[in-house]
Design a protein around this motif. Structure first.
Motif, PDB file in Angstrom:
ATOM      1  N   GLY A   1      15.070   1.930  -4.643  1.00  0.00           N
ATOM      2  CA  GLY A   1      14.520   3.250  -4.932  1.00  0.00           C
ATOM      3  C   GLY A   1      13.973   3.425  -6.334  1.00  0.00           C
ATOM      4  O   GLY A   1      13.691   2.462  -7.049  1.00  0.00           O
ATOM      5  N   ASP A   2      13.852   4.696  -6.698  1.00  0.00           N
ATOM      6  CA  ASP A   2      13.091   5.059  -7.901  1.00  0.00           C
ATOM      7  C   ASP A   2      13.897   4.934  -9.186  1.00  0.00           C
ATOM      8  O   ASP A   2      14.353   5.924  -9.760  1.00  0.00           O
ATOM      9  CB  ASP A   2      12.581   6.497  -7.751  1.00  0.00           C
ATOM     10  CG  ASP A   2      11.645   6.644  -6.565  1.00  0.00           C
ATOM     11  OD1 ASP A   2      11.242   5.620  -5.993  1.00  0.00           O
ATOM     12  OD2 ASP A   2      11.331   7.791  -6.210  1.00  0.00           O
ATOM     13  N   ASN A   3      14.022   3.701  -9.648  1.00  0.00           N
ATOM     14  CA  ASN A   3      14.693   3.479 -10.938  1.00  0.00           C
ATOM     15  C   ASN A   3      13.721   3.778 -12.077  1.00  0.00           C
ATOM     16  O   ASN A   3      12.611   4.264 -11.853  1.00  0.00           O
ATOM     17  CB  ASN A   3      15.227   2.039 -10.994  1.00  0.00           C
ATOM     18  CG  ASN A   3      14.097   1.018 -10.831  1.00  0.00           C
ATOM     19  OD1 ASN A   3      12.924   1.378 -10.778  1.00  0.00           O
ATOM     20  ND2 ASN A   3      14.444  -0.244 -10.736  1.00  0.00           N
TER      21      ASN A   3
ATOM     22  N   ASP B   1       7.204  -5.916  -7.943  1.00  0.00           N
ATOM     23  CA  ASP B   1       6.862  -5.116  -9.118  1.00  0.00           C
ATOM     24  C   ASP B   1       6.243  -3.828  -8.575  1.00  0.00           C
ATOM     25  O   ASP B   1       5.207  -3.867  -7.915  1.00  0.00           O
ATOM     26  CB  ASP B   1       5.847  -5.921  -9.954  1.00  0.00           C
ATOM     27  CG  ASP B   1       5.275  -5.152 -11.139  1.00  0.00           C
ATOM     28  OD1 ASP B   1       5.358  -3.905 -11.176  1.00  0.00           O
ATOM     29  OD2 ASP B   1       4.703  -5.811 -12.032  1.00  0.00           O
ATOM     30  N   HIS B   2       6.930  -2.700  -8.835  1.00  0.00           N
ATOM     31  CA  HIS B   2       6.419  -1.420  -8.324  1.00  0.00           C
ATOM     32  C   HIS B   2       6.580  -0.361  -9.405  1.00  0.00           C
ATOM     33  O   HIS B   2       7.562  -0.363 -10.141  1.00  0.00           O
ATOM     34  CB  HIS B   2       7.193  -1.020  -7.067  1.00  0.00           C
ATOM     35  CG  HIS B   2       6.753   0.285  -6.462  1.00  0.00           C
ATOM     36  ND1 HIS B   2       5.436   0.563  -6.147  1.00  0.00           N
ATOM     37  CD2 HIS B   2       7.452   1.392  -6.086  1.00  0.00           C
ATOM     38  CE1 HIS B   2       5.357   1.787  -5.616  1.00  0.00           C
ATOM     39  NE2 HIS B   2       6.553   2.315  -5.577  1.00  0.00           N
ATOM     40  N   SER B   3       5.603   0.545  -9.495  1.00  0.00           N
ATOM     41  CA  SER B   3       5.684   1.562 -10.546  1.00  0.00           C
ATOM     42  C   SER B   3       5.059   2.865 -10.056  1.00  0.00           C
ATOM     43  O   SER B   3       4.281   2.881  -9.103  1.00  0.00           O
ATOM     44  CB  SER B   3       4.961   1.072 -11.807  1.00  0.00           C
ATOM     45  OG  SER B   3       3.648   0.682 -11.499  1.00  0.00           O
TER      46      SER B   3
ATOM     47  N   SER C   1      13.536  -0.634   3.786  1.00  0.00           N
ATOM     48  CA  SER C   1      13.692   0.810   3.824  1.00  0.00           C
ATOM     49  C   SER C   1      14.260   1.294   2.501  1.00  0.00           C
ATOM     50  O   SER C   1      14.858   0.537   1.743  1.00  0.00           O
ATOM     51  CB  SER C   1      14.668   1.126   4.958  1.00  0.00           C
ATOM     52  OG  SER C   1      15.110   2.465   4.907  1.00  0.00           O
ATOM     53  N   ARG C   2      14.129   2.601   2.267  1.00  0.00           N
ATOM     54  CA  ARG C   2      14.791   3.161   1.089  1.00  0.00           C
ATOM     55  C   ARG C   2      16.200   3.624   1.467  1.00  0.00           C
ATOM     56  O   ARG C   2      17.173   3.177   0.889  1.00  0.00           O
ATOM     57  CB  ARG C   2      13.967   4.299   0.481  1.00  0.00           C
ATOM     58  CG  ARG C   2      14.416   4.600  -0.937  1.00  0.00           C
ATOM     59  CD  ARG C   2      13.477   5.551  -1.633  1.00  0.00           C
ATOM     60  NE  ARG C   2      13.572   6.898  -1.107  1.00  0.00           N
ATOM     61  CZ  ARG C   2      12.996   7.965  -1.673  1.00  0.00           C
ATOM     62  NH1 ARG C   2      12.279   7.820  -2.790  1.00  0.00           N
ATOM     63  NH2 ARG C   2      13.102   9.161  -1.146  1.00  0.00           N
ATOM     64  N   ALA C   3      16.328   4.482   2.476  1.00  0.00           N
ATOM     65  CA  ALA C   3      17.672   4.938   2.859  1.00  0.00           C
ATOM     66  C   ALA C   3      18.327   3.917   3.783  1.00  0.00           C
ATOM     67  O   ALA C   3      17.636   3.193   4.504  1.00  0.00           O
ATOM     68  CB  ALA C   3      17.583   6.282   3.563  1.00  0.00           C
TER      69      ALA C   3
ATOM     70  N   LEU D   1       0.868  -1.179   0.000  1.00  0.00           N
ATOM     71  CA  LEU D   1       0.000   0.000   0.000  1.00  0.00           C
ATOM     72  C   LEU D   1       0.900   1.223   0.000  1.00  0.00           C
ATOM     73  O   LEU D   1       1.719   1.409   0.905  1.00  0.00           O
ATOM     74  CB  LEU D   1      -0.895   0.001   1.236  1.00  0.00           C
ATOM     75  CG  LEU D   1      -1.813  -1.223   1.392  1.00  0.00           C
ATOM     76  CD1 LEU D   1      -2.655  -1.088   2.669  1.00  0.00           C
ATOM     77  CD2 LEU D   1      -2.724  -1.398   0.178  1.00  0.00           C
ATOM     78  N   ASP D   2       0.758   2.046  -1.011  1.00  0.00           N
ATOM     79  CA  ASP D   2       1.535   3.282  -1.099  1.00  0.00           C
ATOM     80  C   ASP D   2       0.782   4.383  -0.346  1.00  0.00           C
ATOM     81  O   ASP D   2      -0.290   4.145   0.234  1.00  0.00           O
ATOM     82  CB  ASP D   2       1.791   3.622  -2.580  1.00  0.00           C
ATOM     83  CG  ASP D   2       3.070   4.413  -2.779  1.00  0.00           C
ATOM     84  OD1 ASP D   2       3.314   5.336  -1.992  1.00  0.00           O
ATOM     85  OD2 ASP D   2       3.817   4.136  -3.743  1.00  0.00           O
ATOM     86  N   ILE D   3       1.294   5.607  -0.405  1.00  0.00           N
ATOM     87  CA  ILE D   3       0.798   6.674   0.479  1.00  0.00           C
ATOM     88  C   ILE D   3      -0.711   6.918   0.478  1.00  0.00           C
ATOM     89  O   ILE D   3      -1.235   7.484   1.427  1.00  0.00           O
ATOM     90  CB  ILE D   3       1.520   8.011   0.190  1.00  0.00           C
ATOM     91  CG1 ILE D   3       1.608   8.281  -1.307  1.00  0.00           C
ATOM     92  CG2 ILE D   3       2.909   7.999   0.801  1.00  0.00           C
ATOM     93  CD1 ILE D   3       2.225   9.639  -1.655  1.00  0.00           C
TER      94      ILE D   3
END
Ligand code: GLC
Length: 684
Positions: free
Chosen positions: A418-420, A476-478, A402-404, A195-197
Motif C-alpha cells: 500500500g501507500d507508504n 517502483d511505484h509513486s 491486491s491491496r487488501a 497502468l494506474d487508474i
C-alpha cells in the motif's frame, strides 16, 4: 498438532480449506471471558511474539496494540493500528511455543504487551469464530504447520518476478513509451509497466480510454513482442453511470451491496459515486471475475486490485452528516473548538465506522452487515479474479496482486503493502514486514519501492531497490504529484543498472527459493531466530533476514551510511559486487565469467562491521551453501536459467549441493520431477 475450537456461529471465511474437526475441550493457554470476546494470556519476560502479517512496527510484535480491520491508511506510522491486510496469526516463542489463528473476519484487536507489558489481550466484537491452536518444537515449525493448514501460496508467472515500473501519473500511451524509451536508452532491465487508474475511461473498471490508449489490443501485443507486460489496475467500486454496462448489469441483477432499506449503497471513490459489488456472493464473484476477460482477451496477463478494503472517501450519508455539522458550526460564531472540528470533519468522513456498518452482504444464505465481515471484502475481490482465471486459463498462471487481504487470499494472489512514503523508516518497515507476511502465507509480496507518497531521493531509491531486488514483487511505484521516481531520474545510472541487473543475476536463486517456499510451506524471508533457535542474540536481530536456504541479508536502510554492524550467527562468506572503478583500488578482486567484479571475505561468527558503499549490495552465503548466478538479461524472457555460475562457501566441505528449480514460468505443473535438479559445486 493443530486443534480447532469453534465458538458461536462463525462465518465461513475460506481461510482454512480443510478444517480439522472442532474439539469440545477447553481452549488452552488463554483465559476467555464468558461473552467470548476477550482472550488473555500472560507473557514471559523475554517472550517474543511473531506474526500479524501486514502490520507496522517490528518482527517481534510485542509492545503495541494492533487492530485487524483492513484500512485504506497511508499513515504507516508508529501510532497506526491497522494497515490494508488483516492477518490474525501469531506465534508465542516460549518454552513450549505455540501459535494461534483467530479465524474472525470482523474487527479484532491484539494488544501485545501494550496496555500491560506482561499480557497479551485479544478482543473481538462478537464471540463467533474458529480458533486454531498450533504447537510444535520451534516457532518456525509452528509457522510451517500453519502454512500447511491454510494451503499453498499463490504462484505468479515468472515475469511477475521481473522488475515492475509504475507511477500514478502515466496517463497515456506516450507517457508509457517515454518511460520504456528511457529504460532502453539507459540499458536497464524491465519486465512490467503498471497502468494506474488513468488508463481507464473515467475510472470505469474494465474500460480503456480510447483517447489515451488507442488500439489498446495492438499496443499490448506490440509490448509483448518487446517482452514488456502491461499490468492494469482494477478498483473495487463500480462507477454509477447509466449506459456503462458493468453498472447496468450489476444494478439489474442486484449484484451491489445494499443498505438496510434495500437500496444500493453509494461510496465516493476515484470515479465519483460508486457501488460495491458483493464479492462474498459466488454469483457476483463469477460475474465480476469474468469481466477481467475483456482485458485478458486484449492480451493482458496481469492485474493489481485496489481500493478493496473497501476504501471510500465518503458516502452519501457521510457527506450529508458533514454538511449538517458544517452548517451547525457556521450558524454560530466560530470559536477555536469549532475551527478545529471543521478541519477534521472532512477527513473523518472517509472510511468511517458508520459507513462500514451501513451496508450488507448476502452469501451462503446469510445476510451480514459489512463491518462484521469487513476483512473478507478485498480477499473475495481477488478470489473473483483468480477463480475466473482458473476457469478460462486452467493451465496458465496470471499475475495478480491486491491491496487488501485476509489469510486465505494468499492462495489467490499476492499483495503489495500500500501507500507508504518515501522515508528511510519505511524502507526499514518493509524489511521488518517481509518475514511476517511470509508467516501468514503472503510470499508474493513487496512494498512500493522508493516510497509512494512524498518525494524520494536518489540515495533512498537506490538503497530501497537494493533491498527490493530480493522481494518477489519488485515494483517502483509513486504517487501523483511526487517527484518522478524512475531509476534513471537521479544520475548514478551505473549503480542503478548494476542493482537491477543483480535482481536478474539472482533470478535462478530467487525463483528456486520462492518455488520451494510455496511448494513446501517455507518462508522465503525468515527472522534469524527461525534458523538459529538456540542463539539468544539472533533472537534480538530485527534488521537482518534469512533469505532462502543459502543467504543472509543485512540491508542498508540509513541515509549516508557507509556500512553497518552485522551479527553473524555462524561463519559466513561476505560477498559484494563492486563497480569497475572500485575494482581498480580494491585488493583481492575476483571476476564472474562475464567480467563483473566482486570481493569476498569469509567472516567468523559474531559481531562485525562491514563497509557497503552506496552502489553495493552486501550478501552473506551460509557455510555449506551455494548461490547460483545467471547472466543478467533485459527481462525474464531472455534469461538463460541453464547457464549458472556458482558462488559457494564450502567451509571445509569438498562439495556443496543445491536444489535448483526451473520451469517454463507459466504453466502449473510445479511438481514435475524435471523441474528440480541438483547443482554441485566442487572445491578446486
Ligand atoms: C491508491 C493505491 C495507489 C494508486 C492510487 C491511484 O492510493 O494504493 O497505489 O496509485 O490509489 O490509483
Amino acid at each position: 498438532m493443530i486443534a480447532r475450537y469453534t465458538f458461536g456461529t462463525p462465518v465461513e471465511t475460506g481461510a482454512v480449506p480443510t478444517k480439522p474437526a472442532a474439539l469440545s475441550t477447553a481452549l488452552p493457554f488463554f483465559e476467555r471471558t464468558a461473552d467470548g470476546q476477550k482472550y488473555t494470556l500472560s507473557l514471559g519476560k523475554d517472550e517474543i511474539v511473531y506474526g500479524l502479517g501486514e502490520q507496522i512496527r517490528g518482527i517481534n510484535k510485542r509492545g503495541w496494540s494492533y487492530t485487524s480491520f483492513c484500512a485504506d491508511n497511508p499513515h504507516h506510522e508508529e501510532g497506526t493500528h491497522s494497515l490494508y491486510g488483516a492477518h490474525n496469526f501469531i506465534v508465542f516463542d516460549r518454552e513450549k511455543p505455540f501459535g494461534v489463528f483467530f479465524d474472525y473476519p470482523g474487527e479484532m484487536t491484539f494488544d501485545i504487551g501494550c496496555s500491560d507489558p506482561n499480557a497479551c489481550i485479544i478482543t473481538a466484537k462478537t464471540p463467533d469464530m474458529d480458533v486454531y491452536i498450533l504447537d510444535g518444537e520451534t516457532p518456525y515449525a509452528i509457522v510451517k504447520s500453519f502454512r500447511r493448514l491454510i494451503g499453498q501460496s499463490y504462484i505468479p508467472p515468472l515475469f511477475g518476478f521481473g522488475f515492475q515500473q509504475s507511477r500514478w501519473g502515466y496517463k497515456c500511451k506516450e507517457d508509457v513509451e517515454k518511460v520504456l524509451e528511457a529504460y532502453t536508452a539507459y540499458d536497464l532491465p524491465l519486465d512490467n509497466v503498471c497502468l494506474d487508474i488513468d488508463y481507464m475511461d473515467n475510472y470505469k473498471d474494465f474500460t480503456v480510454s480510447t483517447d489515451r490508449f488507442p488500439d489498446f489490443k495492438d499496443y499490448v501485443a506490440e509490448k509483448r513482442e518487446e517482452n514488456i507486460h502491461l499490468i492494469p489496475i482494477i478498483d473495487a467500486g463500480v462507477k454509477i453511470e447509466e449506459g456503462y454496462d458493468v453498472y447496468d448489469e450489476g444494478k439489474e441483477n442486484g449484484y451491489f451491496c445494499k443498505k438496510e432499506d434495500g437500496t444500493d449503497f453509494v461510496a465516493g471513490v476515484w470515479p465519483g459515486r460508486t457501488h460495491f459489488p458483493d464479492f462474498l456472493d459466488p454469483t457476483v464473484r463469477k460475474w465480476f471475475g469474468e469481466k477481467y476477460y475483456r482485458l485478458t482477451e486484449a492480451g493482458i496477463d496481469g492485474f493489481w486490485n485496489d481500493m478493496n478494503e473497501p476504501a471510500m472517501f465518503y458516502s452519501d450519508e457521510g457527506l450529508e452528516r458533514a454538511k449538517q455539522q458544517i452548517q451547525a458550526v457556521f450558524s454560530k460564531e466560530i470559536d477555536i473548538k469549532g475551527f478545529f472540528a471543521l478541519g477534521g470533519l472532512m477527513n473523518s468522513i472517509s472510511n468511517s465506522p458508520a459507513d462500514y456498518a451501513a451496508f450488507y452482504h448476502e452469501f451462503d444464505g446469510i445476510r451480514a452487515r459489512h463491518d462484521t465481515i469487513h476483512n473478507l471484502f478485498g480477499y473475495n475481490m481477488t478470489k473473483a479474479a483468480a477463480e475466473a482465471f482458473e476457469r478460462k486459463y486452467p493451465d496458465r498462471r496470471l499475475l495478480l496482486y491486491s491491496r487488501a487481504s485476509y489469510i486465505g487470499a494468499h492462495r489467490y494472489g499476492g499483495i503489495w503493502t500500500g501507500d507508504n512514503m518515501s522515508w528511510w523508516s519505511h524502507l526499514l518497515l518493509n524489511i521488518k514486514m517481509m518475514p511476517s507476511l511470509n508467516m501468514c502465507g503472503f510470499l508474493y509480496s513487496g512494498a512500493d519501492l522508493g516510497g509512494f507518497g512524498a518525494d524520494t531521493s536518489g540515495d533512498l531509491l537506490l538503497r530501497w531497490l537494493q533491498f527490493g531486488i530480493f522481494t518477489p514483487l519488485m515494483r517502483d511505484h509513486s504517487a501523483l504529484g511526487t517527484l518522478d521516481q524512475e531509476p534513471y531520474r537521479f544520475g548514478n545510472i551505473d549503480a542503478f543498472r548494476r542493482t537491477l541487473q543483480l535482481r536478474y543475476r539472482l533470478m535462478g536463486y530467487i525463483y528456486s527459493e520462492f518455488m520451494k517456499a510455496a511448494l513446501e510451506d517455507e518462508c522465503l524471508f525468515r527472522p534469524l531466530a527461525f534458523d538459529y533457535p538456540e542463539d539468544a542474540f539472533a533472537k534480538r536481530v530485527e534488521d537482518q533476514l534469512m533469505f532462502g536456504e543459502s543467504l543472509m541479508l543485512a540491508p542498508i536502510y540509513e541515509q549516508n551510511a557507509k556500512g553497518r554492524y552485522v551479527y553473524l550467527p555462524e561463519d559466513m562468506l561476505f560477498i559484494k559486487f563492486i563497480s569497475f572503478e572500485t575494482a581498480q583500488s580494491e585488493r583481492n578482486v575476483e571476476y564472474l565469467e562475464d567480467g563483473t567484479p566482486f570481493v569476498k571475505q569469509p567472516l567468523p561468527a559474531g559481531h562485525t562491521y562491514i563497509d557497503v558503499a552506496l552502489d553495493e549490495v552486501p550478501l552473506f552465503i551460509r557455510p555449506g551453501k551455494l548461490l547460483p548466478l545467471l547472466r543478467p538479461a533485459n527481462n525474464t524472457a531472455e534469461l538463460d536459467f541453464s547457464s549458472t555460475e556458482l558462488l559457494a562457501y564450502p567451509h571445509g566441505a569438498k562439495e556443496v549441493a543445491y536444489r535448483y528449480y526451473t520451469d517454463d514460468g507459466v504453466s502449473k505443473d510445479y511438481s514435475s520431477p524435471s523441474n528440480f535438479k541438483t547443482l554441485i559445486y566442487t572445491k578446486g
